[in-house]
Scaffold this motif. Structure first.
Motif, PDB file in Angstrom:
ATOM      1  N   ILE A 121      42.459 -82.646 -16.681  1.00 49.70           N
ATOM      2  CA  ILE A 121      41.183 -83.351 -16.828  1.00 49.70           C
ATOM      3  C   ILE A 121      40.132 -82.591 -16.026  1.00 49.70           C
ATOM      4  O   ILE A 121      40.276 -82.445 -14.800  1.00 49.70           O
ATOM      5  CB  ILE A 121      41.270 -84.809 -16.291  1.00 49.70           C
TER       6      ILE A 121
ATOM      7  N   GLY B 182      36.143 -77.412 -16.708  1.00 52.20           N
ATOM      8  CA  GLY B 182      35.194 -76.643 -15.901  1.00 52.20           C
ATOM      9  C   GLY B 182      35.147 -75.184 -16.320  1.00 52.20           C
ATOM     10  O   GLY B 182      34.953 -74.861 -17.492  1.00 52.20           O
TER      11      GLY B 182
ATOM     12  N   THR C 138      31.619 -77.374 -10.100  1.00 53.20           N
ATOM     13  CA  THR C 138      32.143 -76.313  -9.237  1.00 53.20           C
ATOM     14  C   THR C 138      33.476 -75.799  -9.764  1.00 53.20           C
ATOM     15  O   THR C 138      34.183 -76.510 -10.471  1.00 53.20           O
ATOM     16  CB  THR C 138      32.378 -76.811  -7.790  1.00 53.20           C
ATOM     17  N   ILE C 139      33.766 -74.543  -9.434  1.00 59.55           N
ATOM     18  CA  ILE C 139      35.121 -74.013  -9.633  1.00 59.55           C
ATOM     19  C   ILE C 139      35.856 -74.376  -8.351  1.00 59.55           C
ATOM     20  O   ILE C 139      35.359 -74.124  -7.246  1.00 59.55           O
ATOM     21  CB  ILE C 139      35.102 -72.487  -9.922  1.00 59.55           C
ATOM     22  N   SER C 140      37.000 -75.025  -8.471  1.00 59.99           N
ATOM     23  CA  SER C 140      37.696 -75.523  -7.280  1.00 59.99           C
ATOM     24  C   SER C 140      38.081 -74.386  -6.344  1.00 59.99           C
ATOM     25  O   SER C 140      38.277 -73.245  -6.768  1.00 59.99           O
ATOM     26  CB  SER C 140      38.968 -76.282  -7.680  1.00 59.99           C
TER      27      SER C 140
ATOM     28  N   ILE D 228      29.390 -73.643 -10.677  1.00 57.00           N
ATOM     29  CA  ILE D 228      29.391 -73.033 -12.017  1.00 57.00           C
ATOM     30  C   ILE D 228      28.245 -73.712 -12.771  1.00 57.00           C
ATOM     31  O   ILE D 228      27.344 -74.226 -12.128  1.00 57.00           O
ATOM     32  CB  ILE D 228      30.774 -73.195 -12.718  1.00 57.00           C
TER      33      ILE D 228
ATOM     34  N   TYR E 146      39.426 -71.892 -14.846  1.00 58.13           N
ATOM     35  CA  TYR E 146      40.300 -71.164 -13.904  1.00 58.13           C
ATOM     36  C   TYR E 146      41.649 -71.873 -13.715  1.00 58.13           C
ATOM     37  O   TYR E 146      42.714 -71.260 -13.829  1.00 58.13           O
ATOM     38  CB  TYR E 146      39.586 -70.976 -12.557  1.00 58.13           C
TER      39      TYR E 146
ATOM     40  N   GLY F 261      35.527 -84.361 -24.368  1.00 59.37           N
ATOM     41  CA  GLY F 261      35.693 -85.808 -24.364  1.00 59.37           C
ATOM     42  C   GLY F 261      35.804 -86.364 -22.964  1.00 59.37           C
ATOM     43  O   GLY F 261      35.506 -85.679 -21.982  1.00 59.37           O
TER      44      GLY F 261
ATOM     45  N   VAL G 208      33.970 -82.805  -7.006  1.00 63.52           N
ATOM     46  CA  VAL G 208      32.866 -83.429  -7.747  1.00 63.52           C
ATOM     47  C   VAL G 208      33.460 -84.661  -8.440  1.00 63.52           C
ATOM     48  O   VAL G 208      34.666 -84.707  -8.702  1.00 63.52           O
ATOM     49  CB  VAL G 208      32.224 -82.467  -8.791  1.00 63.52           C
ATOM     50  N   PRO G 209      32.629 -85.680  -8.710  1.00 58.79           N
ATOM     51  CA  PRO G 209      33.201 -86.943  -9.222  1.00 58.79           C
ATOM     52  C   PRO G 209      33.675 -86.876 -10.678  1.00 58.79           C
ATOM     53  O   PRO G 209      33.110 -86.155 -11.497  1.00 58.79           O
ATOM     54  CB  PRO G 209      32.038 -87.928  -9.101  1.00 58.79           C
TER      55      PRO G 209
ATOM     56  N   THR H  14      41.092 -82.685 -11.978  1.00 61.47           N
ATOM     57  CA  THR H  14      40.406 -81.755 -11.074  1.00 61.47           C
ATOM     58  C   THR H  14      39.006 -82.244 -10.694  1.00 61.47           C
ATOM     59  O   THR H  14      38.132 -81.456 -10.348  1.00 61.47           O
ATOM     60  CB  THR H  14      40.349 -80.326 -11.675  1.00 61.47           C
TER      61      THR H  14
ATOM     62  N   ARG I 237      34.006 -83.083 -20.151  1.00 61.03           N
ATOM     63  CA  ARG I 237      32.982 -83.977 -20.696  1.00 61.03           C
ATOM     64  C   ARG I 237      31.596 -83.348 -20.783  1.00 61.03           C
ATOM     65  O   ARG I 237      30.703 -83.899 -21.401  1.00 61.03           O
ATOM     66  CB  ARG I 237      32.903 -85.273 -19.887  1.00 61.03           C
ATOM     67  N   GLN I 238      31.402 -82.205 -20.105  1.00 61.74           N
ATOM     68  CA  GLN I 238      30.102 -81.525 -20.173  1.00 61.74           C
ATOM     69  C   GLN I 238      30.149 -80.553 -21.339  1.00 61.74           C
ATOM     70  O   GLN I 238      30.891 -79.566 -21.319  1.00 61.74           O
ATOM     71  CB  GLN I 238      29.857 -80.720 -18.889  1.00 61.74           C
TER      72      GLN I 238
HETATM   73  N1  SAH Z   1      39.336 -77.246 -13.162  1.00 60.89           N
HETATM   74  C1  SAH Z   1      37.961 -76.804 -12.958  1.00 60.89           C
HETATM   75  C2  SAH Z   1      37.270 -77.660 -11.919  1.00 60.89           C
HETATM   76  C3  SAH Z   1      35.905 -78.042 -12.386  1.00 60.89           C
HETATM   77  S1  SAH Z   1      35.095 -79.296 -11.442  1.00 60.89           S
HETATM   78  C4  SAH Z   1      37.915 -75.334 -12.611  1.00 60.89           C
HETATM   79  O1  SAH Z   1      38.961 -74.763 -12.281  1.00 60.89           O
HETATM   80  O2  SAH Z   1      36.838 -74.735 -12.688  1.00 60.89           O
HETATM   81  C5  SAH Z   1      35.523 -80.768 -12.323  1.00 60.89           C
HETATM   82  C6  SAH Z   1      35.179 -80.818 -13.775  1.00 60.89           C
HETATM   83  O3  SAH Z   1      35.492 -82.141 -14.250  1.00 60.89           O
HETATM   84  C7  SAH Z   1      33.710 -80.599 -14.122  1.00 60.89           C
HETATM   85  O4  SAH Z   1      33.607 -79.550 -15.054  1.00 60.89           O
HETATM   86  C8  SAH Z   1      33.256 -81.934 -14.716  1.00 60.89           C
HETATM   87  O5  SAH Z   1      32.288 -81.796 -15.739  1.00 60.89           O
HETATM   88  C9  SAH Z   1      34.565 -82.492 -15.252  1.00 60.89           C
HETATM   89  N2  SAH Z   1      34.589 -83.942 -15.454  1.00 60.89           N
HETATM   90  C10 SAH Z   1      34.025 -84.921 -14.690  1.00 60.89           C
HETATM   91  N3  SAH Z   1      34.289 -86.127 -15.200  1.00 60.89           N
HETATM   92  C11 SAH Z   1      35.046 -85.930 -16.328  1.00 60.89           C
HETATM   93  C12 SAH Z   1      35.631 -86.804 -17.298  1.00 60.89           C
HETATM   94  N4  SAH Z   1      35.498 -88.111 -17.230  1.00 60.89           N
HETATM   95  N5  SAH Z   1      36.334 -86.239 -18.309  1.00 60.89           N
HETATM   96  C13 SAH Z   1      36.489 -84.880 -18.394  1.00 60.89           C
HETATM   97  N6  SAH Z   1      35.952 -84.022 -17.505  1.00 60.89           N
HETATM   98  C14 SAH Z   1      35.242 -84.531 -16.485  1.00 60.89           C
END
Ligand code: SAH
Length: 213
Positions: free
Chosen positions: A87, A90, A62-64, A57, A93, A135, A206-207, A153, A110-111
């Motif tokens: 958490i 993204g 990524t979308i999981s 995305i 979804y 946040g 993703v981390p 996630t 956080r993005q």
């Molecule tokens: N649940 C999302 C998965 C997105 S991937 C979906 O269904 O699309 C993981 C997401 O975690 C990313 O958007 C990334 O920016 C976010 N992320 C990573 N570290 C984070 C943090 N410390 N706090 C909040 N979000 C975080």
């Protein structure tokens, strides 16, 4: 924004694939059968939306994979009206899946780019979280704690202590733990001091990043 019979047909197939992989919870399967996942992805990926795969995305995220979403949601064991913290909003979804299950959802991203996009997009589909938060998920969201469920996630190098503190007694934290690959981990809070840990298979996320940029 279009959802057609063709998309519905592809979703029904995806649900069958998830059943074949061991997902049993009927409400989780219904949610995945209902939510137009293709609308959560860039238009270039429309054809891929109903494959059981993760996809890029915005902002390098990524979308999981649907199986992962289903697996984590099943572990949460949500009842209608439960308060849940996500958490990593993204694409939104997973947030939509939680809302379909009748949870009151708080979700942190956080993005900023993703936070803004998803904050506009989810209400357009009729998905209204209690609050989407821009946040750091490591510190959770104490304002709405305690939570019946917390779902992370992104891959966490360790379990954030703030998230444990924000779990209700009897509440469940579902978190992938590890650096390059992650072990899906379920923590159940048994009492103020006692936490029970269960580990499931390996996944790749993703981390979960600690400090912004
Ligand atoms: N649940 C999302 C998965 C997105 S991937 C979906 O269904 O699309 C993981 C997401 O975690 C990313 O958007 C990334 O920016 C976010 N992320 C990573 N570290 C984070 C943090 N410390 N706090 C909040 N979000 C975080």
């Amino acid at each position: 924004m279009k959802d057609t019979l063709k998309h519905q047909g592809l979703r029904n197939k995806l649900v069958e694939i998830l059943k074949g992989k061991g997902i049993k919870n009927r409400e989780v399967l219904n949610a995945i059968g209902k939510i137009p996942r293709h609308l959560f992805m860039d238009s270039g990926f429309l054809d891929h939306a109903y494959q059981d795969k993760a996809f890029p995305i915005a902002a390098d995220q990524t979308i999981s994979q649907p199986y992962t979403v289903a697996f984590q949601t099943e572990l949460l064991q949500i009842n209608k009206g439960d308060t849940v913290l996500e958490i990593g909003t993204g694409s939104g979804y997973q947030t939509a899946v939680l809302l379909e299950l009748g949870a009151k959802v708080y979700s942190i991203e956080r993005q900023q780019e993703l936070f803004k996009r998803t904050s506009k997009f989810l209400p357009k589909l009729g998905y209204n979280a209690k609050k989407l938060i821009f946040g750091d998920g490591y510190i959770g969201y104490a304002e709405a704690a305690p939570y019946h469920g917390i779902i992370v996630t992104a891959g966490a190098p360790k379990i954030p202590s703030d998230l444990l503190a924000q779990l209700a007694i009897g509440g469940r934290l579902v978190i992938p733990v590890g650096d390059t690959t992650q072990v899906m981990t379920l923590i159940i809070r048994k009492s103020e001091q006692e936490f029970e840990k269960h580990e499931f298979g390996e996944f790749r996320f993703v981390p979960l990043l600690e400090n912004k940029n």
